[in-house]
Enzyme design. Sequence first.
Site, short mmCIF file in Angstrom:
data_model
loop_
_atom_site.label_atom_id
_atom_site.label_comp_id
_atom_site.label_asym_id
_atom_site.label_seq_id
_atom_site.Cartn_x
_atom_site.Cartn_y
_atom_site.Cartn_z
CB CYS A 139 -0.93 -0.01 1.20
SG CYS A 139 -1.97 1.46 1.24
CB CYS A 142 -0.70 2.59 4.09
SG CYS A 142 -1.99 1.75 3.22
CG ASP A 143 3.10 1.37 4.45
OD1 ASP A 143 2.53 1.82 5.46
OD2 ASP A 143 3.00 0.19 4.07
#
Length: 352
Positions: free
Chosen positions: A170, A173-174
């Site tokens: 992801c 997200c990261d």
Amino acid sequence: MAEKVVIIGSGPSGWASAIYAARAELEPLVFEGAETEENRVQGTMPLGQLNLTTEVENYPGFAAGDMGGYLDSALPEELVPYRDPKAESHRAVTGPELMELMRQQAKNFGTRIVTDDIVEVDFSQKPFKLKAKSGDVVEAHAVIISTGARANWLNLESENKYKNQGVSACAVCDGALPRFRNKPLVVIGGGDSAMEEATYLTKFASQVHLVHRREELRASPIMAERAKNNPKITFEWNSEVDEVFGNDENGVTGVRLKSTKTPGETKDIEASGMFVAIGHTPNTAFLKDQVELNESGYIVWKTPFRTHTSVEGVFAGGDVADDHYRQAVTAAGTGCMAALDAQHYLEEHGLA
Ligand code: NAP
């Protein structure tokens, strides 16, 4: 007392079902999923996959504009998703914003929400029994399954070793983590997700190597062109990652690519991160033979143009039953259909 309808899952399908069921006075109960580390790692947190994306430009009704005032008026302050102060004010809605708006819309009509996973179901008797991770058991006359799908992994030992230390499924997200800033990164896949992730990561990375096992992309032309025209993206065609390099101190330091065309040909690439974007697996493990699944594990709709599953009274909406379209708007559409199908079922059986 048994619930009229329980909805499992909290992506666009689940919330569309909840909005329709609530407005039909079926008093829906939604299990939106648990906020656990296990769910975080496998990408099955509440609010589904859209909560892991950036701008959503193709959900009808959300033309790019100034979202700020609308979000502030539609959502309680604590639920307005993180806003990037550097983002343009005239922009598309983001996935997390869209999901909070859908959740709020369902709540506005009286939907009750439990922040937990359903881990086991018994559809062999009526009312149906659903067991939550907390151990609580809920009974329901009708069930709508909208648990979606999650990202796939390469399943390499070295990939597993460096998850959360540079290996991710992801980018949204990261991607902004300091370890990825101004460093070369690797993205794997040839579909829209890979194009989106690679393009997004160019905000942070010095260079993005897009690794695809063929020399033709599966991605839609507009997403492919955007990636191809991005000077920071380099395509590594006909290649697969067969090892992730790294160490305990720094996590991922690079990958080894193996040619899919020339046996024995390999190439090492320096990278501080590897983002895997190679498709999805439906979240149906908890169903354990209770409902008919296809060979890929997706729920089978038994009647054309209807959301009925193999069990009378159990309906499915969204990606958990759709390995073809897999769009936010189609998930919301089939979620709506599942609620209407459940409503008709309950009315026919005097349970509404
Ligand atoms: P996808 O379209 O199924 O593409 C998966 C890609 O991963 C393919 O290119 C596939 O290669 C590759 N792949 C699969 N297994 C692999 C393995 N073991 N090793 C290496 N490569 C592997 O999945 P997706 O990109 O996640 O997209 C899913 C759906 O969501 C699509 O309908 C897409 O349009 C939609 N989507 C839309 C947007 C958007 O519009 N903003 C963004 C993201 C996703 P092959 O091509 O060789 O099979």
